[in-house]
Design an enzyme around this catalytic site. Structure first.
Site, PDB file in Angstrom:
ATOM      1  N   ARG A  76     -37.415 -30.084 -26.373  1.00  0.00           N
ATOM      2  CA  ARG A  76     -37.744 -28.719 -26.798  1.00  0.00           C
ATOM      3  C   ARG A  76     -38.943 -28.214 -26.016  1.00  0.00           C
ATOM      4  NH1 ARG A  76     -42.484 -29.145 -29.302  1.00  0.00           N
ATOM      5  NH2 ARG A  76     -42.929 -30.987 -30.575  1.00  0.00           N
ATOM      6  N   GLY A  77     -39.242 -26.930 -26.183  1.00  0.00           N
ATOM      7  CA  GLY A  77     -40.476 -26.401 -25.642  1.00  0.00           C
ATOM      8  C   GLY A  77     -41.648 -26.756 -26.536  1.00  0.00           C
ATOM      9  N   GLU A  79     -45.737 -28.240 -27.468  1.00  0.00           N
ATOM     10  CA  GLU A  79     -46.574 -29.432 -27.372  1.00  0.00           C
ATOM     11  C   GLU A  79     -46.226 -30.412 -28.496  1.00  0.00           C
ATOM     12  OE1 GLU A  79     -48.919 -31.033 -25.795  1.00  0.00           O
ATOM     13  OE2 GLU A  79     -49.284 -29.783 -24.045  1.00  0.00           O
ATOM     14  N   THR A  81     -46.190 -31.819 -32.338  1.00  0.00           N
ATOM     15  CA  THR A  81     -46.227 -31.358 -33.715  1.00  0.00           C
ATOM     16  C   THR A  81     -45.874 -32.523 -34.634  1.00  0.00           C
ATOM     17  OG1 THR A  81     -45.620 -29.548 -35.204  1.00  0.00           O
ATOM     18  CG2 THR A  81     -43.827 -30.593 -33.976  1.00  0.00           C
ATOM     19  N   HIS A  83     -43.765 -33.722 -38.232  1.00  0.00           N
ATOM     20  CA  HIS A  83     -42.776 -33.479 -39.288  1.00  0.00           C
ATOM     21  C   HIS A  83     -42.940 -34.560 -40.348  1.00  0.00           C
ATOM     22  CE1 HIS A  83     -40.903 -30.414 -36.928  1.00  0.00           C
ATOM     23  NE2 HIS A  83     -40.427 -31.246 -36.022  1.00  0.00           N
ATOM     24  N   CYS A 184     -49.768 -28.424 -31.686  1.00  0.00           N
ATOM     25  CA  CYS A 184     -49.237 -27.521 -30.652  1.00  0.00           C
ATOM     26  C   CYS A 184     -50.192 -27.382 -29.474  1.00  0.00           C
ATOM     27  CB  CYS A 184     -48.906 -26.165 -31.256  1.00  0.00           C
ATOM     28  SG  CYS A 184     -47.724 -26.271 -32.619  1.00  0.00           S
TER      29      CYS A 184
END
EC number: 2.3.1.181
Length: 228
Positions: A76-77, A79, A81, A83, A184
């Protein structure tokens, strides 16, 4: 049973608690196999604790304490993150180029609408969210936590207009792991959830509300894109 058509709204799938690696692989497999007639889908999922890295992410944004949680490189794009349990995650397996409700979308329009859906759901709980130019996601617009991030966004858009990955909205989480990264890529960025800004909500309720709002917002007529 009728076959999927491009005019149908996205199908909502509830995956429950699912590990990140297998869900990531399933997203890519779905996108590899889809045809022009494949119905778009929204996957609602809750992940065990995991840090994910976007393409080109700097591992220097993983700080002290981060080694306690698995780290997964994604496509994905964005930085780094986090979850984890108590967070709404919705993956958006969409074909932006098809003639669907609301018309075809450009990537920027898609991102804008996703962000708007999050803002709308927060407003239903009397929370004011806002965008920040150049920093995808949603941030608190006012109050003691003004400027803190409450929702993140990271997408993969293939050359054929098909998307996967998606968004996360923090509802009632252990927020400590966010302090073990520069969320991010922003050092010192505070991250909050709905609970920490005074809202008690059931995760399942927010999951369903956000999925339905995404479908509603994406079905709105598109405006001419002057900047693409």
């Amino acid at each position: 049973m009728t076959s999927p058509t491009s005019t149908e709204p996205a199908l909502i799938r509830h995956l429950g608690l699912a590990d990140y690696d297998s869900t990531f692989a399933a997203m890519r497999s779905f996108t590899d196999a889809r045809t022009p007639d494949t119905r778009d889908e929204l996957w609602i999922v809750e992940h065990p604790p995991v840090f994910t890295l976007g393409l080109g992410a700097d591992r220097g944004h993983l700080l002290a304490g981060a080694s306690a949680i698995p780290v997964v490189q994604t496509d994905r794009g964005g930085e780094v993150t986090y979850h984890g349990p108590g967070q709404v995650v919705i993956y958006m397996l969409m074909d932006l180029r098809r003639n669907k409700p609301g018309g075809k979308l450009y990537a920027r329009q898609f991102v804008y609408r996703i962000e708007q859906a999050i803002i709308n759901v927060l407003a239903a709980y009397n929370l004011n969210g806002k965008r920040i130019e150049g920093a995808p996601g949603i941030y608190m617009a006012d109050g003691a936590k003004q400027g803190a991030k409450i929702a993140a966004l990271g997408l993969k858009v293939r050359g054929n207009g098909c998307t996967y990955h998606g968004l996360s909205l923090n509802v009632a989480m252990d927020l400590a792991p966010f302090s073990w990264i520069n969320p991010c890529g922003y050092a010192g960025l505070e991250t909050v959830d709905m609970r920490s800004v005074g809202v008690t909500a059931q995760l399942a309720d927010v999951q369903q509300q956000l999925a339905e709002e995404l479908i509603r917002v994406l079905a709105q007529p598109t405006q001419p894109a002057a900047t693409e």
